[in-house]
Write a protein that holds these residues in place. Structure first.
Motif, PDB file in Angstrom:
ATOM      1  N   MET A  48      45.934  43.893  42.040  1.00 61.05           N
ATOM      2  CA  MET A  48      44.684  43.169  41.940  1.00 61.05           C
ATOM      3  C   MET A  48      44.927  41.689  42.173  1.00 61.05           C
ATOM      4  N   THR A  49      44.231  41.132  43.130  1.00 58.68           N
ATOM      5  CA  THR A  49      44.343  39.706  43.398  1.00 58.68           C
ATOM      6  C   THR A  49      43.349  38.961  42.529  1.00 58.68           C
ATOM      7  N   SER A  51      40.900  37.290  43.589  1.00 58.01           N
ATOM      8  CA  SER A  51      39.590  37.585  44.169  1.00 58.01           C
ATOM      9  C   SER A  51      39.088  38.944  43.693  1.00 58.01           C
ATOM     10  N   ASP A  52      39.988  39.937  43.655  1.00 52.31           N
ATOM     11  CA  ASP A  52      39.610  41.263  43.151  1.00 52.31           C
ATOM     12  C   ASP A  52      39.141  41.169  41.702  1.00 52.31           C
ATOM     13  N   GLN A  55      35.693  39.619  41.486  1.00 54.61           N
ATOM     14  CA  GLN A  55      34.662  40.595  41.850  1.00 54.61           C
ATOM     15  C   GLN A  55      34.441  41.592  40.713  1.00 54.61           C
ATOM     16  N   TRP A  56      35.528  42.028  40.075  1.00 50.47           N
ATOM     17  CA  TRP A  56      35.403  42.955  38.961  1.00 50.47           C
ATOM     18  C   TRP A  56      34.644  42.293  37.817  1.00 50.47           C
TER      19      TRP A  56
END
Length: 85
Positions: A48-49, A51-52, A55-56
């Motif tokens: 998971m970055t 950015s990920d 978004q989460w």
């Protein structure tokens, strides 16, 4: 789901790993009771970055009581860093 007893798993570990890599659900049991699962390794650094995560977090917002401003977070980080020294 494929279930192997401990003895079988010990003798065929390479096969279990290959099955897991192909997506099979591999479970190891002791006396018929599941005790472990063989799953493919996922590198947590690439899982998971930032950015990920952002978004989460947009989809799963924190309750108001758990939210903090950036200033509060930075103050806590500095406070904790100072306590380490």
């Amino acid at each position: 789901m494929t279930v192997y007893n401990v003895f079988e798993a010990r003798d065929s570990l390479s096969h279990l790993i290959s099955e897991s890599e192909r997506g099979a659900d591999v479970v190891i049991a002791r006396r018929g009771k599941p005790v472990a699962r063989v799953v493919p390794y996922e590198d947590s650094r690439s899982a998971m970055t930032g950015s990920d995560f952002a978004q989460w977090l947009d989809k799963h917002p924190l309750p108001m009581r758990l939210r903090s401003s950036m200033d509060d977070i930075e103050a806590r980080v500095h406070e904790n860093r100072d306590s380490w020294e």
